[in-house]
Each structure stands twice: as C-alpha cells, then as structure tokens.
Design a protein around this motif. Structure first.
Motif, short mmCIF file in Angstrom:
data_model
loop_
_atom_site.label_atom_id
_atom_site.label_comp_id
_atom_site.label_asym_id
_atom_site.label_seq_id
_atom_site.Cartn_x
_atom_site.Cartn_y
_atom_site.Cartn_z
N PHE A 1 0.84 -1.20 0.00
CA PHE A 1 0.00 0.00 0.00
C PHE A 1 0.87 1.25 0.00
O PHE A 1 0.69 2.15 -0.82
CB PHE A 1 -0.93 -0.04 1.23
CG PHE A 1 -1.77 1.18 1.41
CD1 PHE A 1 -2.78 1.50 0.53
CD2 PHE A 1 -1.56 2.02 2.50
CE1 PHE A 1 -3.58 2.63 0.71
CE2 PHE A 1 -2.33 3.15 2.69
CZ PHE A 1 -3.34 3.45 1.79
N PHE A 2 1.84 1.31 0.90
CA PHE A 2 2.71 2.48 0.99
C PHE A 2 3.67 2.59 -0.19
O PHE A 2 4.06 3.68 -0.58
CB PHE A 2 3.44 2.53 2.33
CG PHE A 2 2.54 2.88 3.47
CD1 PHE A 2 1.81 4.05 3.47
CD2 PHE A 2 2.40 2.01 4.55
CE1 PHE A 2 0.96 4.38 4.52
CE2 PHE A 2 1.55 2.33 5.60
CZ PHE A 2 0.82 3.52 5.58
N ASP A 3 4.06 1.45 -0.77
CA ASP A 3 4.93 1.48 -1.96
C ASP A 3 4.23 2.11 -3.16
O ASP A 3 4.87 2.54 -4.10
CB ASP A 3 5.39 0.07 -2.33
CG ASP A 3 6.51 -0.44 -1.46
OD1 ASP A 3 7.12 0.37 -0.71
OD2 ASP A 3 6.78 -1.65 -1.51
N GLN A 4 2.91 2.15 -3.12
CA GLN A 4 2.13 2.67 -4.25
C GLN A 4 1.83 4.16 -4.15
O GLN A 4 1.11 4.70 -4.97
CB GLN A 4 0.82 1.88 -4.39
CG GLN A 4 1.05 0.44 -4.74
CD GLN A 4 -0.21 -0.38 -4.71
OE1 GLN A 4 -1.29 0.11 -4.47
NE2 GLN A 4 -0.07 -1.67 -4.97
N MET A 5 2.38 4.84 -3.15
CA MET A 5 2.13 6.28 -3.01
C MET A 5 3.43 7.03 -2.84
O MET A 5 4.46 6.46 -2.51
CB MET A 5 1.18 6.55 -1.83
CG MET A 5 1.78 6.29 -0.46
SD MET A 5 0.72 6.76 0.92
CE MET A 5 -0.64 5.66 0.71
N CYS A 6 3.34 8.31 -3.06
CA CYS A 6 4.48 9.20 -2.87
C CYS A 6 4.88 9.18 -1.39
O CYS A 6 4.02 9.22 -0.51
CB CYS A 6 4.09 10.61 -3.29
SG CYS A 6 5.38 11.85 -3.00
N ASN A 7 6.19 9.12 -1.12
CA ASN A 7 6.68 9.13 0.26
C ASN A 7 6.14 10.31 1.06
O ASN A 7 5.95 10.21 2.27
CB ASN A 7 8.22 9.20 0.28
CG ASN A 7 8.87 7.85 0.19
OD1 ASN A 7 8.24 6.82 0.37
ND2 ASN A 7 10.15 7.84 -0.12
N ARG A 8 5.90 11.42 0.39
CA ARG A 8 5.45 12.63 1.08
C ARG A 8 4.00 12.52 1.56
O ARG A 8 3.56 13.35 2.34
CB ARG A 8 5.60 13.84 0.16
CG ARG A 8 7.06 14.08 -0.19
CD ARG A 8 7.20 15.24 -1.11
NE ARG A 8 7.99 16.24 -0.40
CZ ARG A 8 8.12 17.47 -0.80
NH1 ARG A 8 7.51 17.90 -1.87
NH2 ARG A 8 8.88 18.30 -0.11
N LYS A 9 3.25 11.52 1.10
CA LYS A 9 1.86 11.37 1.50
C LYS A 9 1.65 10.32 2.59
O LYS A 9 0.55 10.14 3.08
CB LYS A 9 1.00 11.02 0.27
CG LYS A 9 0.99 12.16 -0.75
CD LYS A 9 0.14 11.83 -1.94
CE LYS A 9 0.19 13.02 -2.91
NZ LYS A 9 -0.56 12.76 -4.12
N VAL A 10 2.71 9.63 2.98
CA VAL A 10 2.61 8.57 3.98
C VAL A 10 2.13 9.12 5.32
O VAL A 10 1.23 8.56 5.95
CB VAL A 10 3.95 7.81 4.12
CG1 VAL A 10 3.90 6.84 5.30
CG2 VAL A 10 4.26 7.05 2.83
N GLY A 11 2.70 10.22 5.78
CA GLY A 11 2.33 10.79 7.08
C GLY A 11 0.86 11.16 7.16
O GLY A 11 0.18 10.81 8.13
N THR A 12 0.35 11.85 6.14
CA THR A 12 -1.08 12.24 6.17
C THR A 12 -1.98 11.02 6.03
O THR A 12 -3.06 10.98 6.63
CB THR A 12 -1.41 13.27 5.06
OG1 THR A 12 -1.02 12.74 3.80
CG2 THR A 12 -0.72 14.59 5.30
N THR A 13 -1.53 10.02 5.31
CA THR A 13 -2.32 8.79 5.17
C THR A 13 -2.38 8.05 6.51
O THR A 13 -3.45 7.59 6.92
CB THR A 13 -1.71 7.88 4.08
OG1 THR A 13 -1.69 8.61 2.85
CG2 THR A 13 -2.53 6.61 3.91
N LEU A 14 -1.24 7.96 7.20
CA LEU A 14 -1.23 7.33 8.53
C LEU A 14 -2.15 8.09 9.49
O LEU A 14 -2.90 7.48 10.25
CB LEU A 14 0.18 7.27 9.09
CG LEU A 14 1.11 6.24 8.46
CD1 LEU A 14 2.54 6.46 8.93
CD2 LEU A 14 0.64 4.84 8.77
#
Length: 148
Positions: A87-100
C-alpha cells in the motif's frame, strides 16, 4: 519499504483466510459454516476461493481420509505487513504521514493502542527528518519540487 512480494489475497479470499488463521487447521465444511454467517456465499463459491488460495501457495492442504484439512502457509501478521508495505509502496513518500494520520483518525482504538502509538511517535521523533523526499518519477505525483 520494498518487501518480498507475496501473492495478492483478494477481499473475498481474505474472508476465508481470517477463518483459517483463527482456527489454524480447518476443513472446507468448517470454513463454509463460519463464512456463511457473514457472507451469502454458496458452498461452491467458498470451495473455489479455497482452491485459489491453495494454487497461490497461501493455503496448504492435507488429506485425512475423505476430508482435506487446510492450514495457512503465510501468517496473518506477514499478510498484514505485506499488504501495508505494498500500500505504501504505491504512493508518494510525502503522502505517507497524512495517510497514517487519516487511518488513525478513522480507527477505533483502545487506551492501550493509543499508549503504544504515543510511545512509537516518541521514538520516531528522534529519527524524524525536516522534509520527506519524494520518490516518484515525473508525472506520478503533484509534488512542487524538481524531480531531477
């Protein structure tokens, strides 16, 4: 975050696997009895899903007389880790924090869960960076920086 690629488990197959993970070793009849409580599936559908899981190498089967016993090859924990990593590999690293943050906002958590997260956040503060670098190629995200 790349991990060993594991076979994908569909949403329907996930329902079967939850029964197998909980019971460790189970027959198709037992799976059917449990799953029919939640899903309106026919026995043939459930057997098809079990067959797919066996083909994918996610379930192993053992013949005992005229019955087959099914048990997991991959643990529930491994499956969750693989699913979240993918799931996280499929998004920009910069969006991981807001997604979490959104996942936490939407989750029902116990006091113990919140305590565990607070402790983890304290640990992460020590290794936090000022800015998370984008890992996308041009055209994959809308980051406002150069992808050179």
């Amino acid at each position: 975050m790349t991990n060993k690629i594991q076979p994908t488990i569909s949403d329907a197959e996930w329902e079967i696997m939850r029964v197998v993970w909980t019971n460790h070793t189970v027959t198709s009849k037992e799976i059917t009895e449990i799953v029919k409580e939640k899903m309106n599936w026919k026995q043939a559908t459930i057997k098809t899903l079990i067959g797919r899981l066996v083909e994918k190498g996610i379930l192993k089967t053992e013949a005992i007389g005229n019955k087959y016993l099914y048990s997991p090859v991959i643990s529930e924990e491994e499956s969750f880790k693989s699913k979240t990593t993918n799931f996280f590999d499929q998004m920009c690293n910069r969006k991981v924090g807001t997604t979490l943050a959104e996942l936490i906002r939407e989750a029902t958590l116990s006091h113990a869960d919140v305590q565990m997260l607070e402790e983890l956040i304290q640990q992460k503060k020590e290794e936090a960076v000022d800015s998370v670098p984008c890992d996308c190629i041009p055209g994959q995200c809308d980051c406002q920086h150069s992808h050179s």
